[in-house]
Design an enzyme around this catalytic site. Structure first.
Site, PDB file in Angstrom:
ATOM      1  N   CYS A   1      -9.605  -2.669   2.020  1.00  0.00           N
ATOM      2  CA  CYS A   1     -10.010  -2.811   0.610  1.00  0.00           C
ATOM      3  C   CYS A   1     -11.440  -3.323   0.492  1.00  0.00           C
ATOM      4  CB  CYS A   1      -9.050  -3.754  -0.112  1.00  0.00           C
ATOM      5  SG  CYS A   1      -8.773  -5.313   0.752  1.00  0.00           S
TER       6      CYS A   1
ATOM      7  N   ILE B   1       0.842  -1.207   0.000  1.00  0.00           N
ATOM      8  CA  ILE B   1       0.000   0.000   0.000  1.00  0.00           C
ATOM      9  C   ILE B   1       0.877   1.258   0.000  1.00  0.00           C
ATOM     10  CG2 ILE B   1      -1.743   1.303   1.322  1.00  0.00           C
ATOM     11  CD1 ILE B   1      -2.821  -1.301   0.003  1.00  0.00           C
TER      12      ILE B   1
ATOM     13  N   HIS C   1     -10.595  -9.700  -4.936  1.00  0.00           N
ATOM     14  CA  HIS C   1     -11.696 -10.285  -4.155  1.00  0.00           C
ATOM     15  C   HIS C   1     -12.967 -10.181  -5.001  1.00  0.00           C
ATOM     16  CE1 HIS C   1      -9.165  -9.700  -0.600  1.00  0.00           C
ATOM     17  NE2 HIS C   1      -9.214  -8.386  -0.740  1.00  0.00           N
TER      18      HIS C   1
HETATM   19  P1  NAD Z   1       3.109  -4.863   3.476  1.00  0.00           P
HETATM   20  O1  NAD Z   1       3.610  -5.932   4.364  1.00  0.00           O
HETATM   21  O2  NAD Z   1       3.066  -5.098   2.015  1.00  0.00           O
HETATM   22  O3  NAD Z   1       3.954  -3.523   3.701  1.00  0.00           O
HETATM   23  C1  NAD Z   1       4.260  -3.054   4.979  1.00  0.00           C
HETATM   24  C2  NAD Z   1       5.569  -2.275   4.921  1.00  0.00           C
HETATM   25  O4  NAD Z   1       5.885  -1.801   6.232  1.00  0.00           O
HETATM   26  C3  NAD Z   1       6.769  -3.132   4.473  1.00  0.00           C
HETATM   27  O5  NAD Z   1       7.557  -2.359   3.592  1.00  0.00           O
HETATM   28  C4  NAD Z   1       7.515  -3.418   5.778  1.00  0.00           C
HETATM   29  O6  NAD Z   1       8.900  -3.566   5.562  1.00  0.00           O
HETATM   30  C5  NAD Z   1       7.239  -2.152   6.556  1.00  0.00           C
HETATM   31  N1  NAD Z   1       7.326  -2.346   8.000  1.00  0.00           N
HETATM   32  C6  NAD Z   1       7.213  -3.489   8.711  1.00  0.00           C
HETATM   33  N2  NAD Z   1       7.344  -3.231  10.024  1.00  0.00           N
HETATM   34  C7  NAD Z   1       7.565  -1.894  10.132  1.00  0.00           C
HETATM   35  C8  NAD Z   1       7.798  -1.033  11.217  1.00  0.00           C
HETATM   36  N3  NAD Z   1       7.816  -1.479  12.480  1.00  0.00           N
HETATM   37  N4  NAD Z   1       7.991   0.287  10.956  1.00  0.00           N
HETATM   38  C9  NAD Z   1       7.965   0.777   9.697  1.00  0.00           C
HETATM   39  N5  NAD Z   1       7.749  -0.013   8.630  1.00  0.00           N
HETATM   40  C10 NAD Z   1       7.542  -1.323   8.840  1.00  0.00           C
HETATM   41  O7  NAD Z   1       1.677  -4.470   4.048  1.00  0.00           O
HETATM   42  P2  NAD Z   1       0.463  -3.872   3.214  1.00  0.00           P
HETATM   43  O8  NAD Z   1      -0.244  -4.979   2.548  1.00  0.00           O
HETATM   44  O9  NAD Z   1       0.935  -2.708   2.434  1.00  0.00           O
HETATM   45  O10 NAD Z   1      -0.488  -3.395   4.392  1.00  0.00           O
HETATM   46  C11 NAD Z   1      -0.330  -2.145   5.039  1.00  0.00           C
HETATM   47  C12 NAD Z   1      -1.650  -1.755   5.670  1.00  0.00           C
HETATM   48  O11 NAD Z   1      -2.617  -1.587   4.633  1.00  0.00           O
HETATM   49  C13 NAD Z   1      -2.250  -2.771   6.635  1.00  0.00           C
HETATM   50  O12 NAD Z   1      -2.966  -2.086   7.627  1.00  0.00           O
HETATM   51  C14 NAD Z   1      -3.212  -3.554   5.759  1.00  0.00           C
HETATM   52  O13 NAD Z   1      -4.241  -4.167   6.496  1.00  0.00           O
HETATM   53  C15 NAD Z   1      -3.746  -2.434   4.881  1.00  0.00           C
HETATM   54  N6  NAD Z   1      -4.287  -2.856   3.590  1.00  0.00           N
HETATM   55  C16 NAD Z   1      -3.647  -3.785   2.836  1.00  0.00           C
HETATM   56  C17 NAD Z   1      -4.192  -4.150   1.613  1.00  0.00           C
HETATM   57  C18 NAD Z   1      -3.534  -5.165   0.736  1.00  0.00           C
HETATM   58  O14 NAD Z   1      -4.198  -5.711  -0.145  1.00  0.00           O
HETATM   59  N7  NAD Z   1      -2.266  -5.443   0.854  1.00  0.00           N
HETATM   60  C19 NAD Z   1      -5.373  -3.573   1.178  1.00  0.00           C
HETATM   61  C20 NAD Z   1      -5.970  -2.567   1.938  1.00  0.00           C
HETATM   62  C21 NAD Z   1      -5.424  -2.221   3.167  1.00  0.00           C
END
Ligand code: NAD
Length: 338
Positions: A141, A13, A220
């Site tokens: 999402c 994201i 989805h």
């Molecule tokens: P992801 O795992 O792809 O990315 C997370 C990022 O944060 C990674 O780059 C990781 O290295 C970094 N990270 C990990 N620990 C950390 C820390 N302590 N401090 C700073 N950075 C850190 O996750 P994502 O899928 O992008 O999800 C992020 C948020 O978005 C979550 O809340 C998730 O529920 C939400 N979300 C995800 C999706 C999806 O389809 N992936 C869709 C909608 C919402």
């Protein structure tokens, strides 16, 4: 003056929100944080995006790998007006005191609880609720998808009760852990959390949901049954969605039979990263029987929340009082609706 934006967590994201922010003429992408010198960190660096580390002790790994680090998250917070927290679900909570101390506003994502931010956000449904807010949360999402179609339907026709079954992708396309290759996995905790999550934005809506994880990574699919407040025709339903941005009708007759076709469509449209930020509703899969409406919609999980983050920044930073104008500005910049 442009609003200065930082991204904490440059993953699925975070990198998409960073690209979208960089496209806005009223925002400046000041920098992003990474925890490891991954290929994404190298790409960000090559694109000229300033890199920061979440914790000071991580900087050495980046420098050993030839990456220039501008500082720590704390340094980044000192240079921005607002941070988009896109760290993994449940991680963002621990950062709230740091954001408060730095005096910056913060947007959380759907993996965090509503209570952490106090405002859950969808641009079309409740843009003004985030106006000037210190914290807000862009819903997940799936919730974004449900609100995008249910809100206009409720406004124009009236929704008595909704029952939705979510067929969820087992993992993001780049997720190595993934889910079972040959299994459908129902959520056994019922009803699922998606209904209450929709109610963080539309508290008046009577909605219950079930969900099944499927061995696919593309999108989805939601199977929705809505009991409406009055008898309508299919044309009334289509009219409710007609002028709604970020909802796009697709057609099986024209070859969009499944999620794979939508992903191909997104690539044919030259969308960045092959993303599809709109909610796709199958026009020839809509059925109205008396007061009951049946429809299917597909959600591109990695990207539908991206424009919502951009509009949430505008509302929290009091940059544009009119939701429709912010949505249009965002959509024009990202090629949504074309
Ligand atoms: P992801 O795992 O792809 O990315 C997370 C990022 O944060 C990674 O780059 C990781 O290295 C970094 N990270 C990990 N620990 C950390 C820390 N302590 N401090 C700073 N950075 C850190 O996750 P994502 O899928 O992008 O999800 C992020 C948020 O978005 C979550 O809340 C998730 O529920 C939400 N979300 C995800 C999706 C999806 O389809 N992936 C869709 C909608 C919402």
């Amino acid at each position: 003056m442009k609003v200065r934006v930082g991204i904490n967590g440059y993953g699925t994201i975070g990198k998409r929100v960073a690209s979208a922010v960089a496209e806005q003429d009223d925002m400046e992408l000041v920098g992003v944080t990474k925890t490891r010198p991954s290929y994404e960190a190298h790409l960000a660096c090559a694109e000229g995006i300033p890199l920061y580390v979440a914790k000071a002790e991580q900087a050495g790994d980046f420098e050993k790998d030839g990456l220039k680090v501008e500082g720590t998250l704390e340094d980044l917070l000192g240079k921005v007006d607002i941070v988009v927290d896109a760290t993994p679900g449940g991680v963002g909570e621990a950062y709230r005191p740091m954001y408060e101390k730095a005096g910056v506003k913060a947007i959380y994502q759907g993996g965090e609880d509503h209570g952490l931010a106090g405002v859950s956000f969808n641009a079309y449904a409740n843009y003004s609720e985030a106006w000037g807010a210190r914290f807000a949360r862009v819903v997940s999402c799936n919730t974004t998808g449900l609100v995008r179609t249910l809100f206009p339907l409720d406004r124009d026709v009236g929704v008595e009760r909704v029952n939705a079954t979510l067929i969820r992708r087992g993992a993001d396309p780049s997720d190595n852990k993934g889910s079972g290759l040959n299994t459908l996995e129902p959520s056994l905790k019922l009803p699922t959390h998606h209904g209450p999550d929709v109610q963080t934005i539309m508290p008046w809506v009577n909605i219950t949901t079930m969900a099944v994880k499927a061995p696919t990574t593309l999108m989805h699919v939601h199977c929705i049954i809505a009991d409406l407040k009055k008898e309508v025709r299919e044309s009334d339903v289509l009219a409710a969605w007609d002028d709604v941005p970020r909802v796009r009708l697709v057609s099986g007759k024209r070859g969009i039979k499944g999620t794979a076709n939508i992903m191909e469509f997104a690539k044919d449209l030259d969308h960045h990263r092959g993303d599809f930020m709109e909610i796709a509703v199958w026009q020839d899969g809509i059925k109205v029987a008396g007061k009951t409406l049946y429809y299917y919609q597909a959600v591109h999980q990695e990207s539908d929340v991206v424009p919502e983050n951009v509009d949430c920044i505008r509302s929290m930073m009091k940059m544009e009082p009119d939701a429709a104008r912010s949505i249009k500005k965002t959509d024009d910049s990202l090629g949504i609706g074309k």
